[in-house]
Structures are given as C-alpha cells and as structure tokens.
Write a protein that holds these residues in place. Structure first.
Motif, mmCIF file in Angstrom:
data_model
loop_
_atom_site.group_PDB
_atom_site.id
_atom_site.type_symbol
_atom_site.label_atom_id
_atom_site.label_comp_id
_atom_site.label_asym_id
_atom_site.label_seq_id
_atom_site.Cartn_x
_atom_site.Cartn_y
_atom_site.Cartn_z
ATOM 1 N N ASN A 139 0.831 -1.208 0.000
ATOM 2 C CA ASN A 139 0.000 0.000 0.000
ATOM 3 C C ASN A 139 0.866 1.258 0.000
ATOM 4 O O ASN A 139 0.556 2.244 -0.681
ATOM 5 C CB ASN A 139 -0.922 0.003 1.222
ATOM 6 C CG ASN A 139 -2.030 -1.026 1.117
ATOM 7 O OD1 ASN A 139 -2.393 -1.452 0.022
ATOM 8 N ND2 ASN A 139 -2.571 -1.444 2.249
ATOM 9 N N MET A 140 1.966 1.217 0.763
ATOM 10 C CA MET A 140 2.849 2.380 0.841
ATOM 11 C C MET A 140 3.514 2.660 -0.504
ATOM 12 O O MET A 140 3.624 3.812 -0.928
ATOM 13 C CB MET A 140 3.923 2.153 1.907
ATOM 14 C CG MET A 140 3.417 2.232 3.330
ATOM 15 S SD MET A 140 4.769 1.991 4.525
ATOM 16 C CE MET A 140 3.886 2.206 6.079
ATOM 17 N N THR A 141 3.973 1.608 -1.182
ATOM 18 C CA THR A 141 4.635 1.816 -2.474
ATOM 19 C C THR A 141 3.646 2.270 -3.538
ATOM 20 O O THR A 141 4.008 3.018 -4.449
ATOM 21 C CB THR A 141 5.351 0.538 -2.943
ATOM 22 O OG1 THR A 141 4.407 -0.541 -3.036
ATOM 23 C CG2 THR A 141 6.462 0.148 -1.984
ATOM 24 N N THR A 142 2.406 1.825 -3.421
ATOM 25 C CA THR A 142 1.378 2.272 -4.366
ATOM 26 C C THR A 142 1.027 3.736 -4.127
ATOM 27 O O THR A 142 0.885 4.523 -5.071
ATOM 28 C CB THR A 142 0.111 1.409 -4.229
ATOM 29 O OG1 THR A 142 0.435 0.042 -4.522
ATOM 30 C CG2 THR A 142 -0.976 1.879 -5.188
ATOM 31 N N MET A 192 12.351 3.859 0.748
ATOM 32 C CA MET A 192 12.359 3.085 1.983
ATOM 33 C C MET A 192 11.225 2.058 1.996
ATOM 34 O O MET A 192 11.393 0.937 2.467
ATOM 35 C CB MET A 192 12.229 4.014 3.189
ATOM 36 C CG MET A 192 13.300 5.075 3.285
ATOM 37 S SD MET A 192 14.944 4.373 3.485
ATOM 38 C CE MET A 192 15.875 5.832 3.962
ATOM 39 N N ALA A 193 10.071 2.449 1.462
ATOM 40 C CA ALA A 193 8.938 1.522 1.412
ATOM 41 C C ALA A 193 9.242 0.360 0.467
ATOM 42 O O ALA A 193 8.933 -0.800 0.769
ATOM 43 C CB ALA A 193 7.676 2.256 0.973
ATOM 44 N N HIS A 194 9.850 0.661 -0.688
ATOM 45 C CA HIS A 194 10.232 -0.407 -1.620
ATOM 46 C C HIS A 194 11.260 -1.338 -0.973
ATOM 47 O O HIS A 194 11.200 -2.562 -1.149
ATOM 48 C CB HIS A 194 10.810 0.192 -2.903
ATOM 49 C CG HIS A 194 9.796 0.823 -3.797
ATOM 50 N ND1 HIS A 194 8.887 0.095 -4.534
ATOM 51 C CD2 HIS A 194 9.532 2.132 -4.070
ATOM 52 C CE1 HIS A 194 8.118 0.915 -5.233
ATOM 53 N NE2 HIS A 194 8.485 2.156 -4.965
ATOM 54 N N GLY A 253 10.712 -5.254 -0.206
ATOM 55 C CA GLY A 253 11.638 -6.273 -0.688
ATOM 56 C C GLY A 253 12.071 -7.213 0.419
ATOM 57 O O GLY A 253 12.113 -8.440 0.241
ATOM 58 N N ASN A 254 12.381 -6.657 1.581
ATOM 59 C CA ASN A 254 12.769 -7.491 2.718
ATOM 60 C C ASN A 254 11.634 -8.422 3.133
ATOM 61 O O ASN A 254 11.855 -9.593 3.459
ATOM 62 C CB ASN A 254 13.172 -6.605 3.901
ATOM 63 C CG ASN A 254 14.637 -6.236 3.883
ATOM 64 O OD1 ASN A 254 15.487 -7.052 3.562
ATOM 65 N ND2 ASN A 254 14.945 -4.998 4.228
ATOM 66 N N ALA A 255 10.418 -7.899 3.134
ATOM 67 C CA ALA A 255 9.270 -8.718 3.516
ATOM 68 C C ALA A 255 9.042 -9.843 2.503
ATOM 69 O O ALA A 255 8.748 -10.984 2.877
ATOM 70 C CB ALA A 255 8.024 -7.844 3.640
ATOM 71 N N CYS A 303 11.749 -5.225 -6.210
ATOM 72 C CA CYS A 303 11.672 -4.126 -5.241
ATOM 73 C C CYS A 303 13.032 -3.479 -5.045
ATOM 74 O O CYS A 303 13.160 -2.248 -5.040
ATOM 75 C CB CYS A 303 11.149 -4.640 -3.902
ATOM 76 S SG CYS A 303 9.404 -5.078 -3.904
ATOM 77 N N PHE A 304 14.056 -4.305 -4.879
ATOM 78 C CA PHE A 304 15.389 -3.756 -4.648
ATOM 79 C C PHE A 304 15.926 -3.055 -5.897
ATOM 80 O O PHE A 304 16.650 -2.059 -5.791
ATOM 81 C CB PHE A 304 16.339 -4.856 -4.184
ATOM 82 C CG PHE A 304 15.982 -5.429 -2.836
ATOM 83 C CD1 PHE A 304 15.800 -4.595 -1.747
ATOM 84 C CD2 PHE A 304 15.804 -6.789 -2.662
ATOM 85 C CE1 PHE A 304 15.457 -5.105 -0.497
ATOM 86 C CE2 PHE A 304 15.464 -7.317 -1.429
ATOM 87 C CZ PHE A 304 15.289 -6.472 -0.337
ATOM 88 N N GLU A 305 15.566 -3.557 -7.069
ATOM 89 C CA GLU A 305 15.948 -2.857 -8.298
ATOM 90 C C GLU A 305 15.286 -1.481 -8.357
ATOM 91 O O GLU A 305 15.890 -0.514 -8.831
ATOM 92 C CB GLU A 305 15.553 -3.683 -9.521
ATOM 93 C CG GLU A 305 16.498 -4.820 -9.835
ATOM 94 C CD GLU A 305 16.250 -5.400 -11.210
ATOM 95 O OE1 GLU A 305 17.120 -5.246 -12.090
ATOM 96 O OE2 GLU A 305 15.179 -6.008 -11.406
#
Length: 221
Positions: free
Chosen positions: A23-26, A33-35, A39-41, A54-56
């Motif tokens: 939701n945050m990245t959208t 930071m949200a991406h 990615g970690n999740a 995500c990391f890219e």
C-alpha cells in the motif's frame, strides 16, 4: 532456489506487513524506503523474484544505496537469474567500494566468489572518488549511501541503538520516525502489548536495513 510459502505456511503477520508495504509503495511510488522494506518482507516470504524487483526499484530511485544492490543480486540468485544477479552485484560492489561501505562491499565480494566470480576492479576515477570521500571525513549513512549528519547519541539503549548512532544518519532516522508513525497508526499498535512492540521494532529494523544476521551479531556482542 527459494520457494514461496504455500498458503497453509503463510505467516499472517508477515502477510500483513507485505500488504502494508504494498500500500505504501502504491501510494508513494518514489518512497525508496517503502520499496526496500517491501523487498525485505518478500524475501522473508520466500518470494525472491518479487523481492529482486523491489530492490531494483530502490536502486533506480537511489543509485548510491549499496545494500539494495546486494539484496537485489542475492534475490536474483535465489530466483535463478544468475547472469542478471552478477551484473547487479558487480555494480553494487563498485558503489560500496567507492563510498566506503566496507561491510556491503565484502558481503558482495563473498557472494560473487561463492558463484565463481571475481569482484571487479575500480577505475582510476572510482579510486579517486573513494579516496576523496574518505579524506573528507563525511558521515555516510549505511542505509542510504548518502552523506548526512551523524546522530549525537544512540536513539535508545543497547547494541542496536549504538549501531544506529554509528551507521545511520540523522536524516534517515527522522525518516524512520515518520514511517514509524504510519506503522503505529495503520497497524493500531499498542505498546503495552509485547507483540505490538516487537512488530514495531521489526518494522524499524527492516527500514534501517538491520537483517536477522546483523541483529544476532550485535546482540551477541
């Protein structure tokens, strides 16, 4: 290759964090930071290919964040994308070496060597940049790879607080305070409950790039 969790094996709290970060990245596609946290999740959920994307995206938004290259490359290897992973890891090694991020540089170097590759050599210009940065005495945030202001002291007691003071800039810590407020409000956390405090702490560690391996090392002293 990392396999995605089956429906029966999914951790509801992890799925909740994934949904929150999605939701945050959208809502804010430029929130690096949200991406990074998403990615970690995804990595924790065994969704390596999605984590790599995500990391890219983080690298696209901030080409100085060496940790994002490392995690992207490792996720690509887990997803079976070795050729792409090597390109990303080599680029990340140069960024880390140039900016003096020795932990990430060494981690990427070990990963490359584990698949029979040799870390790339720096050009004269890249070596000069690294020397200039080292000589400047500038504080480099290990989370973002950017220069910033060092925290005057640990934000809280304990080895993790000390690590944050030594490695995370004041600017990045302030970013976390803002993000942490969103976490509290969106998840309706109640710090009188131990599980809610741990949920908040886990979000903080993910945001600041403190993975489980680093956390255990810090707690062991």
């Amino acid at each position: 290759m990392t396999e995605a969790n089956t429906t029966d094996e999914r951790d509801p709290r992890l799925e909740q964090r994934i949904a929150q970060f999605e939701n945050m990245t959208t809502a804010d596609p430029k929130n690096e930071m949200a991406h990074f946290s998403l990615g970690n999740a995804y990595l924790q959920a065994g969704r390596a290919a999605e984590a790599a994307k995500c990391f890219e995206k983080v690298v696209e938004l901030n080409a100085d964040m060496s940790k994002a290259y490392q995690l992207a490359g490792e996720a690509m290897l887990d997803a079976g994308l070795e050729d792409r992973a090597v390109m990303v890891l080599e680029a990340g090694w140069k960024v880390a070496a140039t900016r003096g991020d020795l932990l990430v540089r060494d981690g990427i170097g070990e990963k490359l060597e584990s698949i029979g590759r040799t870390p790339p050599a720096l050009s004269e210009e890249e070596n000069a940049t690294a020397d200039e940065l080292a000589a400047s005495g500038s504080f480099i945030c290990r989370r973002t790879g950017r220069t910033g202001t060092q925290l005057e002291g640990p934000p809280f007691k304990g080895p993790i607080g000390v690590w944050i003071q030594e490695n995370i800039s004041f600017q990045t810590w302030n970013d976390w305070i803002g993000q942490g407020t969103k976490v509290i409000n969106e998840l309706r956390l109640d710090f009188s409950r131990e599980e809610d405090q741990e949920s908040y702490d886990q979000h903080m560690r993910e945001f600041l790039g403190i993975d489980d391996e680093l956390r255990e090392k810090l707690l062991e002293g």
